[in-house]
Enzyme design. Structure first.
Site, mmCIF file in Angstrom:
data_model
loop_
_atom_site.group_PDB
_atom_site.id
_atom_site.type_symbol
_atom_site.label_atom_id
_atom_site.label_comp_id
_atom_site.label_asym_id
_atom_site.label_seq_id
_atom_site.Cartn_x
_atom_site.Cartn_y
_atom_site.Cartn_z
ATOM 1 N N GLU A 11 0.869 -1.188 0.000
ATOM 2 C CA GLU A 11 0.000 0.000 0.000
ATOM 3 C C GLU A 11 0.904 1.235 0.000
ATOM 4 O OE1 GLU A 11 -2.595 0.302 3.379
ATOM 5 O OE2 GLU A 11 -3.840 1.881 2.501
ATOM 6 N N HIS A 21 -4.691 -4.708 -0.345
ATOM 7 C CA HIS A 21 -4.293 -3.618 -1.249
ATOM 8 C C HIS A 21 -3.378 -4.108 -2.380
ATOM 9 C CE1 HIS A 21 -6.328 -0.496 0.942
ATOM 10 N NE2 HIS A 21 -5.762 -0.892 2.063
#
Lengths: 519, 519
Positions: B356, B381
């Site tokens: 992320e 993510h």
């Protein structure tokens, strides 16, 4: 290869110094994945010699410092913001100062009317006699050279000299002209909320400068000055997409496409003769993708004639203009297939723009498929290429290079933070790729250095080093339109300049003077 | 499959109607590439039945209309701008109105304190007796339930009721509270120029709401309300990353992690019993990635205990917090390896956040490598995953799903225009992937529909249709933490709801009422 060594060092320290109970297989597997990814990226297999490693150490210290400044203290990271705002930050960068001095090989994707600095255009060309200007109703500036200007137009032509004098401040007047012509604004996201909005201004740039450039003496000098500026930016070679427009003399006579072609060719020869350290230039003829179908075939036929007549300089054909609004390759398909359907077939190399769009699965986006099927030699931009796994597969198989223009894609509204540019993936997987500058004069970038900076800082990781930049230079020769013999000579010339750059940086302790590194 | 058929129709028309001399092989090759890419994308092999095709026609007419409006008339394209500004545009979208009614399966990446609407928190929880508020020196609002508030703090606690009354306008006061807590601002790019800047405000959201949520009765009701809101948004299943915080009663007693876990589990059971059309929920225990090494092992050991004791509900372990500032997986490596090193080894499933970040080749970015080596079941993510070709290869081989949260990544500063989101590539190549919403309450998004809209409109092409959305729903069950038996039951339940949605849309001529489609 400094990165992974350092990184593994850190890991060893952590594992041996602090972490207990980690099986050695874990560390081996981890090293294997990271090393494999490192080797897999563009330039990842190049091995630096001892001197190059010293330069690399200077470069990487600067790179890490600039990244850490942003990452750890919240300072703006230049590749994350518009080049309009980033330029002044980049110009103070130690990494940039190294890249400027580095021999970068060739710029393979540039356009005829946007490669010479606006400063030169204003402070040289608009100072010439008979240079007139006027403002259109919508406030756009236009230029033309007239022996005697027309009086029956809506635009009221006056000499630039008289306007400059009337302004009372020549410097300010000239700065104002530059600002008026360039697309630079303080707040690009509000001035240009969409791709169409920025292209509207971009097209006005060409309208403004073309009245100057298409004056035959200026046309010649503009190209000459382009070669000067690229060489000054340590670029050794140039390929230009050229419209070969009709040019005009003051006495009303006009020259056609072949005159423009010969001008490019002759000026290039003279320039190379004067500068033996410069490799040269080649031309890719470009039609605009807004003309009717009926008008395309004559362009293709003319290209076939020129290719036969000037094979040393005239290297192929392309279509240019805003891709989202223009006609597709499919629309002109039979015209573009025409050369290959002759008996015997004629090979007209194509260098198509394709995928310069954010709109996926549209007819415009499918230009990428047609470019491949039409045997394009390279792909201009290819910004959307990662959305096309089959096209990706084919360009890797056939070694078709993508011409990536980072700043152009950003300022023309396709992507904001260059760390999100699709070419990040192409670089990570070593797809055939070159970095170019498209239209650097329009946004007051250097001929190639600013784009190299953005690619190096924004489109590679913190460990990616000099091998990447060196490979970019090598790629620019490998994927150029030169023939094999020319490429060999070009590589020799570039290698000599590269070695000099490395020597100068090491032996003359140049790095001491790089701002921000030692201080 | 409407897209390619239509597209080939257009090509045939062009080729047969206008273009002469195009060899049929060209057309065949073109169709082959486009069809292959179409089949290759997420959902590309699903075949729609007759009724689904009717719904698809409605959906695609709406999608094309919305895209064309932006592309051809310069209207802002919602996925291209911040969700803060796009939300009101999306809320009027015909595509969105279909997506809202569509059974979307599960949301697999959500966080415990940011899944229930702020509106409910303000209009329900802050109206409860003993609810106090104060403003810190830096102007941030804090809440807590007190029998009697402390007086020796810098923050001057007053009942919310009294403050509301003193304001003279309860509605306005409540709106102001919502605005104060959420991270929404008018101009996000100037308010939050960097990831760090927006995370600073994001953390304040949690500081503000945790005083409310950690009150035991509110804790229970908040989860119950989350299930209500997700169900109302046509989400059938939920996986929540849960910190299992200490909660407090008004009388000063406190409850530990196991109480929180049991509360989630019991409330979920009750909710499913009351709503047989709801599949249920599972919990992924999360520690924060800012604690010292010494503090991690007890968390891991507790996770092993909970996993054994509540295998039906407690499904694994993760580390949460701003990835760029937090400690890496490498830092906690021996703690995370601990379960697998027991004799016999204990399998503690991991669901790690990784990648992320926009910072490539950093230790944070390498979390992706460690997540894989630690046998993560999914990746939270994975925003940077396309920069890691080896990690990409492994997640495809091992079928490890990436949990993509489009709006979260945008509002938390990783990408602006969602057409540049890295998952566009994952979708084009059918990587294992689910769409989730992360923290929808923080930016006032619906539980899942807004993220589905952004993915469908911004992260797929103009031809990508209902098969994509259907596959997302199927993926959310396939890649969930449910066991095989549960998955089968879940698929049945979801399929029934899906069929009802299709029937309702077709038979009740629902599409007539979709705004903007027929008008």
């Amino acid at each position: 290869m400094d990165g992974p060594v350092l990184q593994i060092g850190v890991i060893c320290f952590i594992l041996h110094g602090m972490v207990s109970g980690v099986p050695p297989e874990y560390l081996q597997k981890r090293k294997h994945i990271i090393d494999t990814e490192e080797r897999q990226r563009l330039g990842g297999t190049l091995v630096l010699n001892a001197k190059e490693q010293k330069v690399n150490a200077v470069l990487m210290a600067a790179k890490r410092k600039e990244i850490e400044l942003s990452r750890d203290t919240g300072k703006i990271f230049p590749p994350a913001i518009s080049f309009f705002q980033a330029k002044k930050l980049i110009d103070h960068s130690a990494v940039f100062s190294i890249i400027k001095r580095m021999p970068k090989g060739g710029a393979l994707h540039t356009h005829d009317s946007s490669i010479t600095s606006l400063d030169w255009l204003v402070t040289n060309v608009t100072y010439r006699p008979h240079c007139y200007m006027c403002y259109t109703e919508s406030g756009d500036v236009m230029f033309y050279f007239y022996a005697k200007p027309p009086t029956n137009t809506d635009c009221h032509w006056k000499t630039v000299a008289s306007q400059r004098q009337a302004s009372g401040d020549a410097d300010r007047f000239d700065q104002q002209l530059v600002r008026n012509i360039s697309i630079i604004v303080d707040d690009p996201s509000s001035a240009y909320p969409t791709v169409d909005a920025v292209w509207k201004k971009f097209v006005k740039y060409f309208q403004a400068v073309n009245g100057l450039l298409n004056h035959a003496p200026v046309f010649r000098d503009y190209w000459r000055q382009a070669l000067e500026e690229f060489r000054h930016d340590n670029v050794q070679y140039l390929e230009v997409r050229a419209l070969l427009p009709t040019t005009y003399e003051l006495d009303g006579t006009h020259h056609g496409a072949e005159w423009a072609l010969n001008t490019y060719r002759n000026v290039t020869r003279e320039f190379v003769a004067e500068h033996p350290d410069f490799i040269g230039a080649k031309l890719i003829h470009s039609a605009v993708k807004f003309i009717n179908k009926q008008a395309m075939l004559p362009n293709v036929k003319e290209a076939m004639v020129f290719l036969k007549k000037y094979p040393d300089f005239y290297k192929g054909f392309d279509l240019v203009g805003q891709e989202g609004l223009g006609k597709t390759l499919l629309y002109y398909l039979d015209d573009l297939l025409y050369p290959s359907q002759q008996n015997p077939p004629v090979y007209l190399p194509y260098f198509f723009h394709a995928g310069e769009t954010d709109w996926e699965e549209t007819q415009v986006d499918d230009n990428l498929v047609d470019a491949i099927l039409l045997n394009t030699s390279r792909i201009g931009h290819g910004f959307a290429i990662h959305k096309h796994p089959q096209v990706m597969k084919i360009i890797k198989q056939r070694d078709i290079a993508v011409e990536v223009n980072p700043i152009s894609n950003q300022v023309l509204g396709l992507v904001k933070d260059l760390r999100n540019h699709a070419a990040v993936l192409l670089i990570a997987e070593n797809y055939p790729l070159v970095i170019s500058s498209d239209d650097p004069a329009v946004w007051e970038a250097t001929p190639l250095s600013h784009d190299f900076y953005e690619a190096f800082m924004g489109m590679t990781g913190e460990q990616t080093d000099l091998t990447f930049l060196k490979q970019l230079a090598i790629n620019s020769i490998k994927y150029s339109a030169m023939n094999q013999q020319e490429k060999q000579a070009a590589m020799k010339l570039w290698q000599r300049k590269w070695d000099m750059f490395i020597d100068a940086t090491v032996h003359q302790h140049y790095y001491i003077h790089i701002p921000g590194i030692m201080g």
